[in-house]
Design a protein around this motif. Structure first.
Motif, PDB file in Angstrom:
ATOM      1  N   ASN A  29       0.858  -1.186   0.000  1.00  0.00           N
ATOM      2  CA  ASN A  29       0.000   0.000   0.000  1.00  0.00           C
ATOM      3  C   ASN A  29       0.892   1.233   0.000  1.00  0.00           C
ATOM      4  N   TYR A  30       0.616   2.144  -0.939  1.00  0.00           N
ATOM      5  CA  TYR A  30       1.508   3.267  -1.168  1.00  0.00           C
ATOM      6  C   TYR A  30       0.736   4.572  -1.338  1.00  0.00           C
ATOM      7  N   ILE A  31       1.431   5.672  -1.052  1.00  0.00           N
ATOM      8  CA  ILE A  31       0.887   7.005  -1.307  1.00  0.00           C
ATOM      9  C   ILE A  31       1.886   7.794  -2.134  1.00  0.00           C
ATOM     10  N   ASP A  32       1.382   8.407  -3.207  1.00  0.00           N
ATOM     11  CA  ASP A  32       2.130   9.434  -3.921  1.00  0.00           C
ATOM     12  C   ASP A  32       1.522  10.747  -3.443  1.00  0.00           C
ATOM     13  N   ALA A  33       2.220  11.444  -2.588  1.00  0.00           N
ATOM     14  CA  ALA A  33       1.673  12.638  -1.940  1.00  0.00           C
ATOM     15  C   ALA A  33       1.661  13.855  -2.855  1.00  0.00           C
ATOM     16  N   THR A  34       2.403  13.797  -3.954  1.00  0.00           N
ATOM     17  CA  THR A  34       2.495  14.926  -4.891  1.00  0.00           C
ATOM     18  C   THR A  34       2.466  14.361  -6.311  1.00  0.00           C
ATOM     19  N   MET A  35       1.280  14.163  -6.831  1.00  0.00           N
ATOM     20  CA  MET A  35       1.061  13.434  -8.079  1.00  0.00           C
ATOM     21  C   MET A  35       1.801  14.005  -9.282  1.00  0.00           C
ATOM     22  N   GLY A  36       1.753  15.300  -9.489  1.00  0.00           N
ATOM     23  CA  GLY A  36       2.422  15.913 -10.631  1.00  0.00           C
ATOM     24  C   GLY A  36       2.002  15.293 -11.948  1.00  0.00           C
ATOM     25  N   LYS A  37       2.978  14.895 -12.752  1.00  0.00           N
ATOM     26  CA  LYS A  37       2.688  14.286 -14.051  1.00  0.00           C
ATOM     27  C   LYS A  37       2.429  12.787 -13.967  1.00  0.00           C
ATOM     28  N   ASN A  39       4.497  10.221 -12.721  1.00  0.00           N
ATOM     29  CA  ASN A  39       5.583   9.243 -12.813  1.00  0.00           C
ATOM     30  C   ASN A  39       5.772   8.444 -11.525  1.00  0.00           C
ATOM     31  N   ASP A  40       5.659   9.095 -10.373  1.00  0.00           N
ATOM     32  CA  ASP A  40       5.759   8.365  -9.106  1.00  0.00           C
ATOM     33  C   ASP A  40       4.541   7.454  -8.930  1.00  0.00           C
ATOM     34  N   THR A  41       3.362   7.947  -9.323  1.00  0.00           N
ATOM     35  CA  THR A  41       2.145   7.138  -9.221  1.00  0.00           C
ATOM     36  C   THR A  41       2.274   5.890 -10.076  1.00  0.00           C
ATOM     37  N   LEU A  42       2.810   6.033 -11.286  1.00  0.00           N
ATOM     38  CA  LEU A  42       3.003   4.882 -12.182  1.00  0.00           C
ATOM     39  C   LEU A  42       3.952   3.868 -11.558  1.00  0.00           C
ATOM     40  N   GLY A  52      -2.102  -4.768  -4.282  1.00  0.00           N
ATOM     41  CA  GLY A  52      -1.813  -3.544  -3.544  1.00  0.00           C
ATOM     42  C   GLY A  52      -2.733  -2.395  -3.929  1.00  0.00           C
ATOM     43  N   GLN A  53      -2.421  -1.233  -3.365  1.00  0.00           N
ATOM     44  CA  GLN A  53      -3.197  -0.044  -3.700  1.00  0.00           C
ATOM     45  C   GLN A  53      -2.318   1.190  -3.646  1.00  0.00           C
ATOM     46  N   VAL A  54      -2.719   2.209  -4.404  1.00  0.00           N
ATOM     47  CA  VAL A  54      -2.013   3.481  -4.440  1.00  0.00           C
ATOM     48  C   VAL A  54      -3.034   4.595  -4.258  1.00  0.00           C
ATOM     49  N   LEU A  55      -2.730   5.524  -3.378  1.00  0.00           N
ATOM     50  CA  LEU A  55      -3.471   6.768  -3.262  1.00  0.00           C
ATOM     51  C   LEU A  55      -2.540   7.864  -3.756  1.00  0.00           C
ATOM     52  N   ALA A  56      -3.024   8.712  -4.665  1.00  0.00           N
ATOM     53  CA  ALA A  56      -2.193   9.782  -5.223  1.00  0.00           C
ATOM     54  C   ALA A  56      -2.919  11.110  -5.066  1.00  0.00           C
TER      55      ALA A  56
END
Length: 193
Positions: A29-37, A39-42, A52-56
């Motif tokens: 389980n992950y968080i991208d706290a600053t989504m931007g374009k 790339n981190d979310t991907l 798993g899961q991602v919150l962006a």
């Protein structure tokens, strides 16, 4: 990554991605706290796999739209929940000690309006909440930039906050581009014991 694994490490995001890939548990389980374009979310969506899961998070609809398109293009759009809200609100969406990895890429949307950028007060609040949301054994990745109208203030405020974290609870590793001029970015890792 290219054949020469060190070739892209001159960019802070590539360096942090390599660390995340090597340290993060798969299907977590992950968080991208600053989504931007996106790339981190991907990256996190790929690590999340089917289980798993991602919150962006981002405050700009433009960032959300670009990230949505990037995830769809890579066939992982169902692995991330994209949230149009500030990263300092992440505790509204994630429970305490529920996330394996949280990543931040402070500053402004690349190619976007430089007047819309992360700020010291909300960034410190977001990191504080993120530390509560992290599981024991989890870690946080921070890409800290200087410059712009608020970058130096944000950098100094974040570093002062991080220096005061309890060494009994957290290990903070600050890295630097030692031979670069003009205020290079700082990659930081925080491990929760």
């Amino acid at each position: 990554m290219t054949e020469n694994r060190c070739e892209n490490f001159s960019r802070i995001t590539d360096w942090c991605h390599a660390l995340i890939r090597s340290l993060a548990p798969r299907e977590g389980n992950y968080i991208d706290a600053t989504m931007g374009k996106g790339n981190d979310t991907l990256l996190l969506a790929r690590l999340a796999g089917e289980q798993g899961q991602v919150l962006a998070f981002d405050i700009q609809k433009e960032a959300l739209d670009m990230t949505k398109a990037l995830l769809k293009e890579n066939g992982v759009e169902d692995r991330a929940k994209l949230i149009l809200d500030g990263h300092e609100q992440m505790d509204r969406y994630a429970k305490k000690e529920s996330m394996d990895v949280i990543c931040f890429n402070f500053g402004y949307l690349p190619g976007g309006d430089h007047n819309i950028a992360t700020a010291a007060k909300t960034s410190v609040a977001a990191v504080q909440k993120g530390l509560e949301i992290l599981k024991h054994g989890g870690f946080m990745s921070l890409c800290i930039y200087s410059g712009g109208d608020t970058g130096f203030e944000e950098k100094e405020t974040l570093l002062a906050f991080l220096k005061e974290l309890s060494p009994g609870e957290y290990t903070v590793i600050l890295q630097e581009y030692y031979n670069r001029k003009n205020h290079p970015p700082l990659p930081v890792l925080i491990f929760k014991k």
